[in-house]
Motif scaffolding. Sequence first.
Motif: not given
Length: 161
Positions: A93-114
């Motif tokens: 949800l944090h990523e959904k609400l943040s103003p990140n670009q597509k690549l940055a969101k994908a990176m953050d979601l990956h590292n979250n799951r890590f």
Amino acid sequence: MAVWARIKNMNFKELLAVFKVFISKPRYILPTYRATIETIRICDDLYQKEHHKNGKANAFRHALWNYLICQKCFKISSSVETVRIWSDQFTGLHEKLSPNQKLAKAMDLHNNRFGQTLFKGSQLKTEAIIKLLQERMKEAFKVSKVEEIRKTKNNLVYIED
């Protein structure tokens, strides 16, 4: 405090989305908040402002944040899968609400799951998980496309040096 400032700047739709997530697991509000504050404090101490960029320090922050959310909520739930799902919902949800670009969101979601995967019910002390994540930072992959992120599951990823 950055968390409170972010909440104050949310519009009604964003607040409603956060409310819906928290209403599903109200007992996780306080542990999630504590994990968030602890993560920011640790990252500020170790990396100053670097963890707000898209480098290895950011990857560390996202993995640590998710690990600590899982760890603190596990004390309530005792279910690894339940806290992993919670951490994924909340940080997603944090990523959904943040103003990140597509690549940055994908990176953050990956590292979250890590960080969620790393938890697996372990109760490492904070110092031990910090040390482990710092070691894993040395093996992190630099990516420039979302597709590259999908190719790695066992490593942190980052965009900028």
